[in-house]
Design a protein around this motif. Structure first.
Motif, PDB file in Angstrom:
ATOM      1  N   SER A   5      41.931   9.397  -0.970  1.00 59.93           N
ATOM      2  CA  SER A   5      42.167   8.093   0.201  1.00 59.93           C
ATOM      3  C   SER A   5      41.769   8.617   1.728  1.00 59.93           C
ATOM      4  O   SER A   5      41.679   7.635   2.438  1.00 59.93           O
ATOM      5  CB  SER A   5      43.756   8.044   0.058  1.00 59.93           C
ATOM      6  N   GLY A   6      41.829   9.860   1.941  1.00 56.00           N
ATOM      7  CA  GLY A   6      41.215  10.433   3.234  1.00 56.00           C
ATOM      8  C   GLY A   6      41.004  11.847   2.992  1.00 56.00           C
ATOM      9  O   GLY A   6      41.268  12.763   2.191  1.00 56.00           O
ATOM     10  N   GLY A   7      40.215  12.258   4.218  1.00 54.86           N
ATOM     11  CA  GLY A   7      39.957  13.693   4.573  1.00 54.86           C
ATOM     12  C   GLY A   7      38.519  13.987   3.517  1.00 54.86           C
ATOM     13  O   GLY A   7      37.768  13.109   3.301  1.00 54.86           O
ATOM     14  N   ARG A   8      38.313  15.204   3.605  1.00 54.65           N
ATOM     15  CA  ARG A   8      36.992  15.407   3.070  1.00 54.65           C
ATOM     16  C   ARG A   8      36.985  16.522   2.151  1.00 54.65           C
ATOM     17  O   ARG A   8      37.890  17.756   2.173  1.00 54.65           O
ATOM     18  CB  ARG A   8      36.100  16.253   4.388  1.00 54.65           C
ATOM     19  N   VAL A   9      36.225  16.295   1.022  1.00 56.52           N
ATOM     20  CA  VAL A   9      36.020  17.476  -0.305  1.00 56.52           C
ATOM     21  C   VAL A   9      34.885  17.769  -0.253  1.00 56.52           C
ATOM     22  O   VAL A   9      33.749  17.064  -0.475  1.00 56.52           O
ATOM     23  CB  VAL A   9      36.634  17.032  -1.214  1.00 56.52           C
ATOM     24  N   ARG A  10      34.449  19.135  -0.522  1.00 57.15           N
ATOM     25  CA  ARG A  10      33.190  19.714  -0.902  1.00 57.15           C
ATOM     26  C   ARG A  10      33.204  20.753  -1.813  1.00 57.15           C
ATOM     27  O   ARG A  10      34.124  21.526  -1.763  1.00 57.15           O
ATOM     28  CB  ARG A  10      32.500  19.984   0.187  1.00 57.15           C
ATOM     29  N   ALA A  53      30.682  23.364  -3.696  1.00 55.51           N
ATOM     30  CA  ALA A  53      29.258  23.786  -3.943  1.00 55.51           C
ATOM     31  C   ALA A  53      28.507  22.804  -3.173  1.00 55.51           C
ATOM     32  O   ALA A  53      27.166  22.645  -3.420  1.00 55.51           O
ATOM     33  CB  ALA A  53      28.680  23.967  -5.471  1.00 55.51           C
ATOM     34  N   GLY A  54      28.963  22.480  -1.726  1.00 53.76           N
ATOM     35  CA  GLY A  54      28.182  21.618  -0.766  1.00 53.76           C
ATOM     36  C   GLY A  54      28.056  20.348  -1.245  1.00 53.76           C
ATOM     37  O   GLY A  54      27.469  19.403  -0.743  1.00 53.76           O
ATOM     38  N   ILE A  55      28.736  19.627  -2.647  1.00 55.95           N
ATOM     39  CA  ILE A  55      28.514  18.392  -3.075  1.00 55.95           C
ATOM     40  C   ILE A  55      29.818  17.602  -2.865  1.00 55.95           C
ATOM     41  O   ILE A  55      30.856  18.289  -2.998  1.00 55.95           O
ATOM     42  CB  ILE A  55      28.122  18.433  -4.456  1.00 55.95           C
ATOM     43  N   ASP A  56      29.657  16.397  -2.489  1.00 52.63           N
ATOM     44  CA  ASP A  56      30.759  15.328  -2.533  1.00 52.63           C
ATOM     45  C   ASP A  56      31.153  15.006  -3.933  1.00 52.63           C
ATOM     46  O   ASP A  56      30.339  14.224  -4.528  1.00 52.63           O
ATOM     47  CB  ASP A  56      30.617  14.421  -1.646  1.00 52.63           C
ATOM     48  N   PRO A  57      32.178  15.435  -4.661  1.00 52.37           N
ATOM     49  CA  PRO A  57      32.681  15.314  -5.889  1.00 52.37           C
ATOM     50  C   PRO A  57      32.278  13.775  -6.151  1.00 52.37           C
ATOM     51  O   PRO A  57      31.904  13.491  -7.151  1.00 52.37           O
ATOM     52  CB  PRO A  57      33.799  15.876  -6.258  1.00 52.37           C
ATOM     53  N   ALA A  58      33.023  12.959  -5.493  1.00 55.80           N
ATOM     54  CA  ALA A  58      33.172  11.493  -5.654  1.00 55.80           C
ATOM     55  C   ALA A  58      31.922  10.711  -5.728  1.00 55.80           C
ATOM     56  O   ALA A  58      31.703   9.861  -6.490  1.00 55.80           O
ATOM     57  CB  ALA A  58      34.230  10.776  -4.893  1.00 55.80           C
ATOM     58  N   ARG A  59      30.806  11.252  -4.851  1.00 52.33           N
ATOM     59  CA  ARG A  59      29.847  10.440  -4.661  1.00 52.33           C
ATOM     60  C   ARG A  59      28.655  11.343  -5.504  1.00 52.33           C
ATOM     61  O   ARG A  59      27.681  10.471  -6.080  1.00 52.33           O
ATOM     62  CB  ARG A  59      29.349  10.703  -3.291  1.00 52.33           C
ATOM     63  N   GLU A  60      28.899  12.258  -6.149  1.00 62.01           N
ATOM     64  CA  GLU A  60      27.690  12.911  -6.879  1.00 62.01           C
ATOM     65  C   GLU A  60      28.355  13.668  -8.229  1.00 62.01           C
ATOM     66  O   GLU A  60      28.174  14.782  -8.244  1.00 62.01           O
ATOM     67  CB  GLU A  60      26.818  14.019  -6.056  1.00 62.01           C
ATOM     68  N   ARG A  61      29.401  12.997  -8.693  1.00 62.95           N
ATOM     69  CA  ARG A  61      29.940  13.671  -9.721  1.00 62.95           C
ATOM     70  C   ARG A  61      28.975  14.115 -10.934  1.00 62.95           C
ATOM     71  O   ARG A  61      29.342  15.048 -11.414  1.00 62.95           O
ATOM     72  CB  ARG A  61      30.812  12.453 -10.570  1.00 62.95           C
ATOM     73  N   THR A  62      27.916  13.302 -11.247  1.00 61.34           N
ATOM     74  CA  THR A  62      27.102  13.662 -12.575  1.00 61.34           C
ATOM     75  C   THR A  62      26.276  15.105 -12.205  1.00 61.34           C
ATOM     76  O   THR A  62      26.091  16.113 -12.778  1.00 61.34           O
ATOM     77  CB  THR A  62      26.016  12.524 -12.854  1.00 61.34           C
ATOM     78  N   VAL A  63      25.984  15.391 -10.721  1.00 64.68           N
ATOM     79  CA  VAL A  63      25.286  16.422 -10.414  1.00 64.68           C
ATOM     80  C   VAL A  63      26.333  17.623 -10.380  1.00 64.68           C
ATOM     81  O   VAL A  63      25.939  18.474 -10.871  1.00 64.68           O
ATOM     82  CB  VAL A  63      24.624  16.156  -8.778  1.00 64.68           C
ATOM     83  N   LEU A  64      27.524  17.387  -9.723  1.00 61.73           N
ATOM     84  CA  LEU A  64      28.457  18.396  -9.866  1.00 61.73           C
ATOM     85  C   LEU A  64      28.874  18.837 -11.126  1.00 61.73           C
ATOM     86  O   LEU A  64      29.165  20.044 -11.369  1.00 61.73           O
ATOM     87  CB  LEU A  64      29.719  17.801  -9.146  1.00 61.73           C
ATOM     88  N   ALA A  65      28.601  17.971 -12.218  1.00 62.45           N
ATOM     89  CA  ALA A  65      29.417  18.379 -13.550  1.00 62.45           C
ATOM     90  C   ALA A  65      28.483  19.691 -14.102  1.00 62.45           C
ATOM     91  O   ALA A  65      28.988  20.354 -14.976  1.00 62.45           O
ATOM     92  CB  ALA A  65      29.276  17.195 -14.510  1.00 62.45           C
ATOM     93  N   ARG A  66      27.224  19.587 -13.741  1.00 58.69           N
ATOM     94  CA  ARG A  66      26.444  20.805 -14.193  1.00 58.69           C
ATOM     95  C   ARG A  66      26.943  22.202 -13.604  1.00 58.69           C
ATOM     96  O   ARG A  66      26.331  23.169 -14.230  1.00 58.69           O
ATOM     97  CB  ARG A  66      24.889  20.217 -14.068  1.00 58.69           C
TER      98      ARG A  66
END
Length: 347
Positions: A93-98, A100-113
Motif C-alpha cells: 500500500s506504500g513504501g518501496r520493495v526490491r 535482487a533489484g526487481i520490483d516484485p509486484a511489477r515483475e513477478r514472472t521475472v522474479l519467480a525465476r
C-alpha cells in the motif's frame, strides 16, 4: 534498529556514490513498507462498515546477499504478508520493495525465476502425482538445463532422504515428508533468494537435523539468501546469526538472537529426572520453578549455555536424564513489550 546492517536511506536523503567493498550489496530491500487491507464488518441487520487493517506498518530493512535471517513473531504479526509482498503476490500500500533489484509486484514472472518459496502447510507440488513427476514439471516450467537439473535433484534427494519417496503420490506423504519434498522443489532452479515458512514443521528430530544441515550447506556453498520464519527457536539458533521480530505489523527488533533473549529476559527450562525424590536442587546458575516427585524444572537465562549447569548438577545429584526446553517466541515477545506504551500485554 540495533543490528549493524545497512539501513535504507530515508526518502529525499542523499544516496552514497559507492558502497564500501566490505559491505555486501543488499538482495532484499524494504523501505517504509505498508500493507493495509479494507474489510467490512456488520454494523446492523443490513448495514456494513468499512474498516482498515494495517497488517504491515512502515517496515524498513535490508538483507545482504548470502545472509540467513530469522523473521519471527506471533501469529497475525505480519510475517506472511511481508513475504507475500517480497514474492509479488501482494502489492504494498506504500513504501518501496526490491528483491535482487526487481520490483516484485511489477515483475513477478521475472522474479519467480530467481526466488524459491516454501509456504508452510501449502504445497507447491502436484497433489495426485508422485514426487518424481512433480519435479519433472518443475524442470519444464523453469527450463532448467538438463545437467543442472539432474545434479540439483540428485543432491536434494540424497541430503533430504527422498529416495524411497520419489514414486509416492504427494497426497500419501506425511506432512514432514511433504515439507522435505517442497524444499527440494523450491531449489531445483537455483534460486538466489529462498523464503521458508516453518520448514521443519512436522519433522522428527533426525529429519529436522538433516534439513538444517542441508540449509547450512546451501547457504555456505551457493550464497543463497534465506529468510526463515518459524516458531522453533532451535531453527533460528542453529541457522541464523541475525533475527528480526515483527509484532502488530511493526519491526520491533533487528539484531543477534542473544540480544533478543536479553531484551525479553527469556529463560530456558532444564528438566531434570532424578533417581529419587529430593528437595529443590540448589545451584547458583538456575532457579527451581517446579518439583513433581523425582522430576524438577529449573529456569536459567536463555542466552547462556546449559553446559555448566548440567555439569554441576550431574556432579552433585543422582541425575538419570536431562532435557532442555526452549522459550516460546510469543512469550519472549510478550515480555519484551508488556511494559511499553502501546505494547501487547498478552500474546
Amino acid at each position: 534498529m540495533t543490528d549493524p546492517h545497512t539501513t535504507p536511506a530515508a526518502p529525499g536523503s542523499p544516496v552514497p556514490a559507492s558502497r564500501p567493498s566490505s559491505v555486501p550489496a543488499p538482495v532484499i530491500e524494504l523501505t517504509d513498507v505498508e500493507k493495509v487491507f479494507d474489510i467490512r464488518k456488520r454494523a446492523g441487520l443490513l448495514r456494513r462498515e468499512k474498516q482498515q487493517v494495517r497488517a504491515v506498518d512502515g517496515i524498513s530493512f535490508t538483507v545482504p546477499r548470502g545472509e540467513m535471517v530469522g523473521y519471527i513473531g506471533p501469529n497475525g504479526a505480519g510475517k506472511s504478508t511481508t513475504i507475500k509482498m517480497l514474492t509479488g503476490i501482494l502489492t504494498p500500500s506504500g513504501g518501496r520493495v526490491r528483491v535482487a533489484g526487481i520490483d516484485p509486484a511489477r515483475e513477478r514472472t521475472v522474479l519467480a525465476r530467481r526466488i524459491g518459496v516454501v509456504f508452510g502447510q501449502r504445497t507447491t507440488l502436484w497433489w495426485d502425482l508422485p514426487l518424481r513427476d512433480s519435479y519433472r514439471l518443475v524442470h519444464r516450467m523453469y527450463r532448467i538445463p538438463d545437467r543442472r537439473f539432474r545434479e540439483n535433484l540428485d543432491r536434494c534427494v540424497d541430503l533430504l532422504d527422498l529416495g524411497r519417496l520419489m514414486d509416492v503420490p504427494v497426497r500419501q506423504l506425511s506432512l514432514g515428508q511433504r515439507m522435505r519434498g517442497d524444499i527440494a522443489a523450491a531449489l531445483l532452479h537455483d534460486p538466489e533468494v529462498l523464503y521458508l515458512d516453518e520448514p521443519t514443521i512436522g519433522l522428527d528430530v533426525v529429519s529436522k537435523a538433516k534439513v538444517r544441515e542441508f540449509l547450512r550447506e546451501l547457504n555456505a556453498e551457493r550464497s543463497v539468501t534465506i529468510l526463515l520464519t518459524t516458531h522453533d527457536l532451535t531453527d533460528i539458533e542453529q541457522l541464523c546469526r541475525r533475527v528480526m521480530v515483527i509484532d502488530h505489523g511493526k519491526l520491533m527488533y533487528d539484531g543477534p538472537l542473544a540480544g533478543l533473549h536479553e531484551a525479553g529476559e527469556s529463560e530456558r527450562i532444564l528438566v531434570v529426572d532424578l533417581a529419587r525424590e529430593l528437595p529443590p536442587l540448589e545451584t547458583g546458575l538456575a532457579r527451581t520453578v517446579r518439583v513433581e516427585g523425582p522430576r524438577q524444572w529449573l529456569a536459567f537465562p536463555a542466552d547462556r549455555s546449559a553446559a555448566p549447569l548440567v555439569a554441576e548438577l550431574a556432579a552433585a545429584y543422582p541425575v538419570v536424564d536431562l532435557s532442555v526446553r526452549e522459550p516460546d517466541i510469543e512469550a519472549v515477545i510478550a515480555r519484551m513489550y508488556a511494559d511499553r506504551p502501546g505494547g501487547r500485554s498478552r500474546v
